[in-house]
Design a protein around this motif. Structure first.
Motif, short mmCIF file in Angstrom:
data_model
loop_
_atom_site.label_atom_id
_atom_site.label_comp_id
_atom_site.label_asym_id
_atom_site.label_seq_id
_atom_site.Cartn_x
_atom_site.Cartn_y
_atom_site.Cartn_z
N ARG B 258 0.88 -1.17 0.00
CA ARG B 258 0.00 0.00 0.00
C ARG B 258 0.92 1.22 0.00
NH1 ARG B 258 -2.15 -2.50 4.94
NH2 ARG B 258 -3.52 -4.15 4.25
N PHE B 259 0.64 2.16 -0.86
CA PHE B 259 1.56 3.29 -0.99
C PHE B 259 0.80 4.55 -1.34
CE2 PHE B 259 4.51 6.04 -3.28
CZ PHE B 259 5.57 6.04 -2.41
N LEU B 260 1.29 5.65 -0.82
CA LEU B 260 0.68 6.95 -1.08
C LEU B 260 1.79 7.98 -0.98
CD1 LEU B 260 -2.25 7.95 -1.43
CD2 LEU B 260 -2.26 8.41 1.02
N GLU B 261 1.88 8.87 -1.96
CA GLU B 261 2.91 9.91 -1.92
C GLU B 261 2.29 11.20 -1.39
OE1 GLU B 261 4.77 10.78 -5.68
OE2 GLU B 261 6.48 11.73 -4.68
N PHE B 262 3.02 11.86 -0.48
CA PHE B 262 2.60 13.17 0.02
C PHE B 262 3.47 14.23 -0.64
CE2 PHE B 262 1.80 10.44 3.92
CZ PHE B 262 0.45 10.29 3.67
N PRO B 263 2.87 15.10 -1.47
CA PRO B 263 3.67 15.99 -2.30
C PRO B 263 4.57 16.94 -1.51
CG PRO B 263 1.31 16.46 -2.50
CD PRO B 263 1.42 15.20 -1.72
N ASP B 264 4.15 17.37 -0.32
CA ASP B 264 4.98 18.37 0.36
C ASP B 264 5.85 17.77 1.48
OD1 ASP B 264 2.83 17.76 1.83
OD2 ASP B 264 2.07 19.81 2.09
N GLY B 265 6.03 16.45 1.48
CA GLY B 265 6.85 15.83 2.53
C GLY B 265 8.32 15.77 2.15
N ASP B 266 9.18 15.50 3.14
CA ASP B 266 10.61 15.38 2.85
C ASP B 266 11.29 14.26 3.65
OD1 ASP B 266 10.63 16.55 5.34
OD2 ASP B 266 11.44 18.48 4.67
N ILE B 267 10.51 13.46 4.39
CA ILE B 267 11.10 12.32 5.10
C ILE B 267 10.56 11.03 4.47
CG2 ILE B 267 11.32 11.09 7.30
CD1 ILE B 267 10.99 13.79 8.71
N ALA B 268 11.47 10.27 3.85
CA ALA B 268 11.06 9.00 3.25
C ALA B 268 10.64 8.05 4.38
CB ALA B 268 12.20 8.40 2.44
N PHE B 269 9.60 7.26 4.13
CA PHE B 269 8.94 6.53 5.20
C PHE B 269 8.70 5.08 4.80
CE2 PHE B 269 5.24 5.03 7.47
CZ PHE B 269 5.41 5.51 8.76
N MET B 270 9.17 4.15 5.62
CA MET B 270 8.87 2.74 5.37
C MET B 270 8.71 1.99 6.69
SD MET B 270 10.75 -0.09 2.94
CE MET B 270 10.42 0.45 1.27
N SER B 286 2.67 14.61 14.14
CA SER B 286 2.40 15.38 15.36
C SER B 286 3.68 15.96 15.95
CB SER B 286 1.65 14.54 16.39
OG SER B 286 2.53 13.62 16.98
N LEU B 287 4.84 15.38 15.62
CA LEU B 287 6.10 15.92 16.10
C LEU B 287 6.67 16.98 15.14
CD1 LEU B 287 7.80 12.62 17.33
CD2 LEU B 287 6.98 14.50 18.76
N GLY B 288 5.93 17.28 14.08
CA GLY B 288 6.36 18.33 13.17
C GLY B 288 7.12 17.83 11.96
N GLY B 289 7.27 16.51 11.84
CA GLY B 289 7.94 15.95 10.66
C GLY B 289 6.97 15.90 9.49
N ARG B 290 7.53 15.85 8.28
CA ARG B 290 6.68 15.80 7.10
C ARG B 290 7.01 14.55 6.28
NH1 ARG B 290 7.31 21.41 4.13
NH2 ARG B 290 9.44 20.58 4.08
N PRO B 291 6.20 13.49 6.43
CA PRO B 291 6.46 12.28 5.66
C PRO B 291 6.30 12.54 4.17
CG PRO B 291 4.33 12.15 6.76
CD PRO B 291 4.99 13.38 7.26
N ALA B 292 7.20 11.97 3.38
CA ALA B 292 7.12 12.10 1.92
C ALA B 292 6.15 11.08 1.33
CB ALA B 292 8.51 11.92 1.30
N ASN B 293 5.85 10.05 2.13
CA ASN B 293 4.98 8.99 1.61
C ASN B 293 4.50 8.13 2.77
OD1 ASN B 293 8.00 7.99 1.37
ND2 ASN B 293 6.72 6.17 1.71
N ALA B 294 3.45 7.36 2.48
CA ALA B 294 3.03 6.28 3.37
C ALA B 294 3.35 4.98 2.65
CB ALA B 294 1.53 6.37 3.65
N PHE B 295 3.76 3.99 3.42
CA PHE B 295 4.13 2.71 2.80
C PHE B 295 3.75 1.58 3.74
CE2 PHE B 295 6.84 -0.95 2.14
CZ PHE B 295 6.99 -1.04 0.76
N ASP B 296 3.21 0.52 3.17
CA ASP B 296 3.01 -0.69 3.98
C ASP B 296 3.10 -1.89 3.05
OD1 ASP B 296 2.66 -2.20 6.20
OD2 ASP B 296 0.51 -1.92 6.35
N ILE B 297 3.48 -3.00 3.61
CA ILE B 297 3.55 -4.23 2.81
C ILE B 297 3.10 -5.39 3.68
CG2 ILE B 297 6.02 -4.61 3.34
CD1 ILE B 297 6.25 -5.66 0.37
N THR B 298 2.31 -6.27 3.11
CA THR B 298 1.82 -7.41 3.89
C THR B 298 2.89 -8.50 3.93
OG1 THR B 298 0.78 -8.39 1.95
CG2 THR B 298 -0.58 -6.93 3.29
N ALA B 299 2.67 -9.47 4.79
CA ALA B 299 3.66 -10.51 5.03
C ALA B 299 3.94 -11.32 3.76
CB ALA B 299 3.18 -11.44 6.13
N GLY B 300 5.13 -11.87 3.68
CA GLY B 300 5.50 -12.71 2.55
C GLY B 300 6.98 -12.62 2.30
#
Lengths: 299, 401
Positions: B258-270, B286-300
């Motif tokens: 599952r993946f989503l890009e956040f256009p104004d983020g600057d911290i790569a996220f996995m 909430s700590l003021g960081g700006r994720p560049a994306n959301a990422f998740d992967i299921t087991a395998g």
């Protein structure tokens, strides 16, 4: 005491010869879980780690009494294997797979309700009653790192985060009565409201922790049950994903098609209704352990 | 989200024998004109895009003759709905509507199965209307094992106050619609409005079908239709999202991304596994960081996917750091994940001595993971003595301005 599972629970493993099962059945056995039989169609008559393997659930049940069946079965085969366990009348069926088609889950849950079988999952990681037994994944190969016997009952929509919180409690010297991963899917068989009464009746459990997520109305239903006086022990909760409320609608995360529910399913609302029910709600992960300590001190 | 375009949804209804308004698809003004001429009636023109809210967005137009249809189509084809370009237009017979109704089949987590929703106040804003007049929306939990039969649809019609020939018509329509819902493994089948015409006919005037991503293995052809238009549900994929999607589709058996890009983020996220990804993202924000994306992967067996996805993520310009890892794992071997990440760092030429990289892993394979991480200088590697929150704090500190 504990709920759903203890050292006398007789466990059947469906898909026992698969890769994941091969690993986790050994961990379950090492932890003392009473695994009595396995099912693997076409491999009846074999043995796995000293456990007899049968071709079908019914043939296993002819030889063994079973309290729980756990499915180490890939998502696309869950419908068949889940219905097999339900139709055979295994009292508790645990479905670990993530990605089970919704119509398949609905069919298993509908049949389970008709025949009076309890289903845990799909997308549950299983459950553990520390020091007694575990079914499925909790604790992996090192359950003692994350779990120890004690007074906190845990219910989590996220298997991984329930284990994470358990580990933080264990490191703080606080043990658990039973940890149940109810599953992250939209349709699941056992919810917070099904387990709270069991924890209420369990004398070992003094405090309950709930890990919630966006979507569905499960946490809201728990809050209603608590407010009606349906639960007398202190509860601590954490709800993940409040930030999703600030993203545009229609995102891939957490969409449940809840057209008419209005703000049902919003984490901020879940937190509000839980607080109205006198639940201690943590805003940050690291607040959970102090709140559990506070709750334990209050009883 | 896996929303079919309306023409594909209409085809599914037609295959189940549901009577529909006459319709066609045009990808040019000339085609729209010809279609309108063939239908010999006033038409409605709808932009074929996989998002809702087309009416409000002005992407549904009306035309009383073929020339008007051509002009309106030319305008629609020149624009976007949300961020989706309009490539084709649905040309549909315009109905003389006496009453706009609403019908949908979807899943209700509380009922643990499908529900039918029906209202005689369809059109836009069904949700708001139901809020004002709660009794106006009828709800029926459905037994999957019995299905939904025409008599149950007739009961709904009667309860909604309908009389006459529309009662059996609605019964048949709802039963057929439920077969569509089951047959294509839909998450949602919605007709809004369901038109009761002046002539007393019941005709779906607009159809939305969302498929179940988790059941697409049973519906390869429908999956291919989706692939032409895929997006995140409210906008088309960004180039990075498309790349990650391709990586994901390349091996369906090695965990689902599952993946989503956040256009104004600057911290790569996995930070992976459902609840942990949500929790860590929330914490980071909430700590003021700006994720560049959301990422998740299921087991395998997902080391290679993690490697490829991480390479793609790291190529984004303007990144100021990376956080990866997750909650303590029960199933997944963390050394495989760490190996995938470290290979990606190396192959993308990312040097953790200059580019903050914070990893937090716990679970099976941790000793091996620790060894792999130790050989990368500058990389911060945390284990179970540091909470997930602690690791998130660390990347925010390291990337703080």
């Amino acid at each position: 005491m504990s709920i759903l599972l203890d050292s006398t629970s007789r466990v059947l493993v469906q898909g026992i010869t698969g890769r994941e099962a091969a690993l986790h059945v050994r961990y379950m056995l090492e932890y003392g879980t009473c695994v009595v039989a396995g099912v693997s169609p076409g491999k009846g008559g074999d043995e796995f780690a000293g456990i007899p393997v049968y071709d079908s659930v019914r043939s296993a049940l002819k030889e063994h009494a079973v309290d729980v069946s756990v499915l180490f079965v890939p998502s696309r085969f869950v419908r068949d294997a889940g219905l097999e366990a339900v139709e055979a009348g295994v009292p508790l069926v645990v479905i670990l797979a993530e990605g089970v088609p919704h119509h398949d889950a609905a069919e298993i849950l509908a049949r389970a309700r008709e025949v009076g079988v309890r289903v845990l999952g799909p997308n549950s990681q299983g459950m553990i009653s520390p020091g007694k037994a575990k079914v499925g994944g909790p604790g992996g190969d090192r359950p003692d790192l994350m779990f120890r016997p004690g007074p906190v009952g845990l219910i989590s929509r996220s298997g991984g985060m329930g284990a994470e919180v358990s580990m933080a409690l264990t490191k703080a010297g606080i043990g658990q009565s039973t940890y149940v991963a109810i599953g992250g899917d939209l349709l699941i068989g056992t919810e917070f409201t099904d387990l709270l009464p069991l924890f209420e009746a369990d004398p070992e459990t003094r405090v309950v922790f709930l890990f919630g997520e966006p979507g569905t109305g499960r946490e809201e239903a728990a809050a209603r049950m608590i407010r009606r006086g349906g639960f007398g022990k202190p509860i601590v909760a954490f709800i993940a994903g409040e930030f999703l409320e600030n993203l545009p609608r229609g995102l891939h995360f957490g969409h449940t098609g809840a057209l008419i529910e209005g703000d049902l399913g919003r984490p901020s609302r879940k937190k509000a209704v839980l607080r109205e029910a006198a639940v201690r709600v943590a805003d940050h992960l690291d607040e959970i352990v102090p709140l559990v300590k506070e709750a334990l001190a209050s009883v | 989200m896996a929303r079919l375009l309306e023409n594909d949804s209409l085809s599914l209804l037609a295959n189940e024998g549901i009577r529909l308004p006459r319709w066609g698809v045009a990808s040019s003004a000339v085609e729209a004109e010809a279609t309108a001429a063939r239908l010999k009636c006033a038409v409605v023109l709808k932009a074929l895009v996989p998002v809702g809210g087309r009416g409000k967005a002005g992407a549904i137009r009306s035309a009383s003759n073929p020339a008007e249809a051509a002009a309106a189509t030319a305008e629609l084809l020149a624009r976007h709905v949300g961020e989706f370009p309009v490539r084709r237009v649905l040309v549909m017979e315009r109905l003389q509507i006496a009453e706009e109704q609403f019908a949908s089949f979807t899943f209700d987590p509380a009922a643990k199965g499908p529900v039918l929703l029906f209202s005689r106040s369809g059109g836009v804003e069904v949700e708001r209307q139901a809020g004002r007049a709660p009794g106006s929306l009828l709800r029926r939990a459905i037994s999957v094992t019995r299905g939904f039969r025409p008599f149950e649809g007739r009961d709904v019609a009667v309860e909604a106050g309908l009389r006459g020939s529309v009662v059996p018509a609605l019964g048949q329509l709802l039963a057929s619609l439920y077969r569509v819902f089951r047959g294509c493994d839909a998450r949602l089948v919605e007709i809004n409005p369901l038109a009761l015409t002046v002539a007393g006919e019941l005709l779906p005037a607009a159809v939305v079908i969302d498929l179940d991503d988790q059941a697409l293995f049973r519906h390869i052809e429908l999956g291919d239709k989706l692939a032409e238009e895929e997006g995140t549900g409210f906008r088309p994929f960004t180039p990075l999202e498309r790349r990650i999607h391709e990586i994901d589709r390349s091996d369906p058996h090695a965990g689902a991304i599952r993946f989503l890009e956040f256009p104004d983020g600057d911290i790569a996220f996995m930070v992976t596994s459902g609840g942990a990804a949500l929790t860590a993202l929330g914490q980071l924000i909430s700590l003021g960081g700006r994720p560049a994306n959301a990422f998740d992967i299921t087991a395998g067996q997902n080391e290679e996917k993690i490697y490829l996805a991480m390479r793609a993520i790291l190529r984004r310009p303007g990144l100021r750091g990376l956080i990866a890892g997750g909650n303590v794992k029960n199933f997944a071997r963390v050394d495989l994940q760490v190996r995938g990440i470290v290979r990606a760092l190396r192959d993308e030429g990312v040097d953790p001595r200059r580019f903050p990289v914070v990893l937090r892993f716990a679970g099976p394979g941790i000793e091996e993971a620790r060894e792999i991480a130790r050989n990368v200088s500058g990389l911060e590697f945390y284990e179970d003595e540091t909470s997930l929150e602690g690791a998130v704090r660390r990347i925010v500190e390291r990337t703080g301005r």
